[in-house]
Design a protein around this motif. Sequence first.
Motif, PDB file in Angstrom:
ATOM      1  N   ASP A   1       0.864  -1.180   0.000  1.00  0.00           N
ATOM      2  CA  ASP A   1       0.000   0.000   0.000  1.00  0.00           C
ATOM      3  C   ASP A   1       0.897   1.224   0.000  1.00  0.00           C
ATOM      4  O   ASP A   1       1.589   1.494   0.982  1.00  0.00           O
ATOM      5  CB  ASP A   1      -0.898  -0.003   1.245  1.00  0.00           C
ATOM      6  N   PRO A   2       0.922   1.982  -1.094  1.00  0.00           N
ATOM      7  CA  PRO A   2       1.818   3.145  -1.164  1.00  0.00           C
ATOM      8  C   PRO A   2       1.535   4.208  -0.115  1.00  0.00           C
ATOM      9  O   PRO A   2       2.397   5.047   0.160  1.00  0.00           O
ATOM     10  CB  PRO A   2       1.585   3.683  -2.585  1.00  0.00           C
ATOM     11  N   ASN A   3       0.333   4.190   0.472  1.00  0.00           N
ATOM     12  CA  ASN A   3       0.002   5.167   1.518  1.00  0.00           C
ATOM     13  C   ASN A   3       0.577   4.778   2.880  1.00  0.00           C
ATOM     14  O   ASN A   3       0.710   5.632   3.760  1.00  0.00           O
ATOM     15  CB  ASN A   3      -1.514   5.319   1.643  1.00  0.00           C
ATOM     16  N   ARG A   4       0.908   3.483   3.038  1.00  0.00           N
ATOM     17  CA  ARG A   4       1.403   3.000   4.325  1.00  0.00           C
ATOM     18  C   ARG A   4       2.793   2.377   4.244  1.00  0.00           C
ATOM     19  O   ARG A   4       3.443   2.175   5.256  1.00  0.00           O
ATOM     20  CB  ARG A   4       0.432   1.953   4.891  1.00  0.00           C
ATOM     21  N   HIS A   5       3.253   2.079   3.022  1.00  0.00           N
ATOM     22  CA  HIS A   5       4.525   1.384   2.856  1.00  0.00           C
ATOM     23  C   HIS A   5       5.438   2.152   1.907  1.00  0.00           C
ATOM     24  O   HIS A   5       4.958   2.792   0.956  1.00  0.00           O
ATOM     25  CB  HIS A   5       4.311  -0.033   2.310  1.00  0.00           C
ATOM     26  N   ASN A   6       6.722   2.045   2.164  1.00  0.00           N
ATOM     27  CA  ASN A   6       7.743   2.610   1.283  1.00  0.00           C
ATOM     28  C   ASN A   6       8.614   1.459   0.793  1.00  0.00           C
ATOM     29  O   ASN A   6       9.409   0.900   1.548  1.00  0.00           O
ATOM     30  CB  ASN A   6       8.574   3.654   2.022  1.00  0.00           C
ATOM     31  N   ALA A   7       8.443   1.079  -0.490  1.00  0.00           N
ATOM     32  CA  ALA A   7       9.175  -0.064  -1.043  1.00  0.00           C
ATOM     33  C   ALA A   7      10.632   0.330  -1.292  1.00  0.00           C
ATOM     34  O   ALA A   7      10.911   1.257  -2.056  1.00  0.00           O
ATOM     35  CB  ALA A   7       8.516  -0.533  -2.333  1.00  0.00           C
ATOM     36  N   VAL A   8      11.550  -0.398  -0.641  1.00  0.00           N
ATOM     37  CA  VAL A   8      12.982  -0.121  -0.776  1.00  0.00           C
ATOM     38  C   VAL A   8      13.626  -1.063  -1.782  1.00  0.00           C
ATOM     39  O   VAL A   8      14.529  -0.687  -2.532  1.00  0.00           O
ATOM     40  CB  VAL A   8      13.672  -0.236   0.602  1.00  0.00           C
ATOM     41  N   PHE A   9      13.166  -2.292  -1.845  1.00  0.00           N
ATOM     42  CA  PHE A   9      13.716  -3.270  -2.784  1.00  0.00           C
ATOM     43  C   PHE A   9      12.652  -4.313  -3.097  1.00  0.00           C
ATOM     44  O   PHE A   9      11.592  -4.363  -2.452  1.00  0.00           O
ATOM     45  CB  PHE A   9      14.980  -3.941  -2.209  1.00  0.00           C
ATOM     46  N   GLN A  10      12.959  -5.147  -4.114  1.00  0.00           N
ATOM     47  CA  GLN A  10      12.057  -6.228  -4.514  1.00  0.00           C
ATOM     48  C   GLN A  10      12.739  -7.573  -4.300  1.00  0.00           C
ATOM     49  O   GLN A  10      13.956  -7.697  -4.423  1.00  0.00           O
ATOM     50  CB  GLN A  10      11.641  -6.076  -5.983  1.00  0.00           C
ATOM     51  N   VAL A  11      11.911  -8.567  -4.002  1.00  0.00           N
ATOM     52  CA  VAL A  11      12.410  -9.911  -3.731  1.00  0.00           C
ATOM     53  C   VAL A  11      11.738 -10.892  -4.681  1.00  0.00           C
ATOM     54  O   VAL A  11      10.501 -10.974  -4.696  1.00  0.00           O
ATOM     55  CB  VAL A  11      12.118 -10.320  -2.272  1.00  0.00           C
ATOM     56  N   PRO A  12      12.520 -11.629  -5.492  1.00  0.00           N
ATOM     57  CA  PRO A  12      11.902 -12.655  -6.345  1.00  0.00           C
ATOM     58  C   PRO A  12      11.312 -13.773  -5.478  1.00  0.00           C
ATOM     59  O   PRO A  12      12.023 -14.420  -4.716  1.00  0.00           O
ATOM     60  CB  PRO A  12      13.073 -13.171  -7.188  1.00  0.00           C
ATOM     61  N   ASP A  13      10.024 -13.945  -5.584  1.00  0.00           N
ATOM     62  CA  ASP A  13       9.361 -14.988  -4.781  1.00  0.00           C
ATOM     63  C   ASP A  13       8.055 -15.360  -5.472  1.00  0.00           C
ATOM     64  O   ASP A  13       7.064 -14.627  -5.397  1.00  0.00           O
ATOM     65  CB  ASP A  13       9.105 -14.467  -3.363  1.00  0.00           C
TER      66      ASP A  13
ATOM     67  N   VAL B   1      10.428  -6.389   6.328  1.00  0.00           N
ATOM     68  CA  VAL B   1      10.195  -5.077   6.937  1.00  0.00           C
ATOM     69  C   VAL B   1      11.509  -4.596   7.521  1.00  0.00           C
ATOM     70  O   VAL B   1      12.038  -5.181   8.473  1.00  0.00           O
ATOM     71  CB  VAL B   1       9.105  -5.150   8.036  1.00  0.00           C
ATOM     72  N   LEU B   2      12.049  -3.515   6.932  1.00  0.00           N
ATOM     73  CA  LEU B   2      13.295  -2.942   7.440  1.00  0.00           C
ATOM     74  C   LEU B   2      13.019  -2.011   8.614  1.00  0.00           C
ATOM     75  O   LEU B   2      13.767  -2.009   9.595  1.00  0.00           O
ATOM     76  CB  LEU B   2      14.019  -2.186   6.321  1.00  0.00           C
ATOM     77  N   LYS B   3      11.983  -1.203   8.465  1.00  0.00           N
ATOM     78  CA  LYS B   3      11.565  -0.295   9.538  1.00  0.00           C
ATOM     79  C   LYS B   3      10.055  -0.379   9.683  1.00  0.00           C
ATOM     80  O   LYS B   3       9.330  -0.312   8.681  1.00  0.00           O
ATOM     81  CB  LYS B   3      11.964   1.157   9.227  1.00  0.00           C
ATOM     82  N   SER B   4       9.608  -0.522  10.915  1.00  0.00           N
ATOM     83  CA  SER B   4       8.161  -0.555  11.161  1.00  0.00           C
ATOM     84  C   SER B   4       7.557   0.821  10.902  1.00  0.00           C
ATOM     85  O   SER B   4       8.230   1.854  11.026  1.00  0.00           O
ATOM     86  CB  SER B   4       7.870  -0.992  12.597  1.00  0.00           C
ATOM     87  N   GLY B   5       6.288   0.824  10.537  1.00  0.00           N
ATOM     88  CA  GLY B   5       5.581   2.084  10.327  1.00  0.00           C
ATOM     89  C   GLY B   5       4.899   2.551  11.602  1.00  0.00           C
ATOM     90  O   GLY B   5       4.691   1.776  12.548  1.00  0.00           O
TER      91      GLY B   5
ATOM     92  N   GLU C   1       9.270   0.880   5.916  1.00  0.00           N
ATOM     93  CA  GLU C   1      10.215   0.593   4.837  1.00  0.00           C
ATOM     94  C   GLU C   1      10.232  -0.912   4.625  1.00  0.00           C
ATOM     95  O   GLU C   1      10.549  -1.681   5.549  1.00  0.00           O
ATOM     96  CB  GLU C   1      11.607   1.115   5.187  1.00  0.00           C
ATOM     97  N   VAL C   2       9.889  -1.329   3.401  1.00  0.00           N
ATOM     98  CA  VAL C   2       9.659  -2.763   3.162  1.00  0.00           C
ATOM     99  C   VAL C   2      10.328  -3.219   1.871  1.00  0.00           C
ATOM    100  O   VAL C   2      10.700  -2.415   1.015  1.00  0.00           O
ATOM    101  CB  VAL C   2       8.143  -3.054   3.085  1.00  0.00           C
ATOM    102  N   GLY C   3      10.425  -4.544   1.766  1.00  0.00           N
ATOM    103  CA  GLY C   3      10.782  -5.195   0.518  1.00  0.00           C
ATOM    104  C   GLY C   3       9.588  -6.000   0.047  1.00  0.00           C
ATOM    105  O   GLY C   3       8.940  -6.685   0.841  1.00  0.00           O
ATOM    106  N   VAL C   4       9.265  -5.900  -1.236  1.00  0.00           N
ATOM    107  CA  VAL C   4       8.068  -6.539  -1.766  1.00  0.00           C
ATOM    108  C   VAL C   4       8.448  -7.645  -2.748  1.00  0.00           C
ATOM    109  O   VAL C   4       9.521  -7.626  -3.360  1.00  0.00           O
ATOM    110  CB  VAL C   4       7.143  -5.512  -2.450  1.00  0.00           C
TER     111      VAL C   4
END
Length: 232
Positions: free
Chosen positions: A175-187, A198-202, A214-217
């Motif tokens: 959710d771009p309003n609640r999350h800041n995507a820092v990187f992507q993960v192939p999964d 989750v690198l940093k909790s919101g 701050e998250v990886g998606v």
Amino acid sequence: MSLKHHHHHRGLELSAASKSFVSKKWAFLLCIGFFCAGTLFSDRMWPEPESNVASREAASDERLLLMSEDYKVLRTYAEMENVMDRTRRDAENTKKYAIQNFAKSLLDVADNLGRASSVVKESFSKLDDTSKDSAGAAPLLKTLLEGVEMTEKQLAEVFKKFGMEKYDPINEPFDPNRHNAVFQVPDASKPEGTVAHVLKSGYTLFDRVIRPAEVGVTQGGESQEDKKESDA
């Protein structure tokens, strides 16, 4: 006078009376007709004086003016109510979010406490119970860990008291309003765009996000829309 002559004379009197009655009836009907005609055409034959018409029009204009003035008063009152409501809401929001900047400056402190807790736990798990140094360090690390966790817990309680809450969006759709995507993960095992790390909790302050997580998606999996369609 003979009876026959008497009846003949009486008939003449009745006939004269009947004619008189009929004449009076027609005269009455004519009067009614003239009266009605006079009423219908009185306005045309004897028009209302211009002064009376002007007075009536002036009274009508005055009523319209009063109605328009009442409308203006009601409209002004409604606008004042709206302004008062907006001012009240703005004041409440100002009071409600007054600590936002101060709270955001404390988030780094909360992050550092969390990191310290994680480091102490990791160091505690690596201790070798057989060595002499580990035997002496274990109580110290345990005391340090308890102190850090207690401080972190107290800080979280203070945050909550003033409307701040921490959220961890792991496995949630991005959710771009609640999350800041820092990187992507192939999964491929998860739908594409799912929060995998989750690198940093919101944090939120009441209903406002003051720091997005701050998250990886995930990347390469089934999209959220395709997953909904397949589930349906």
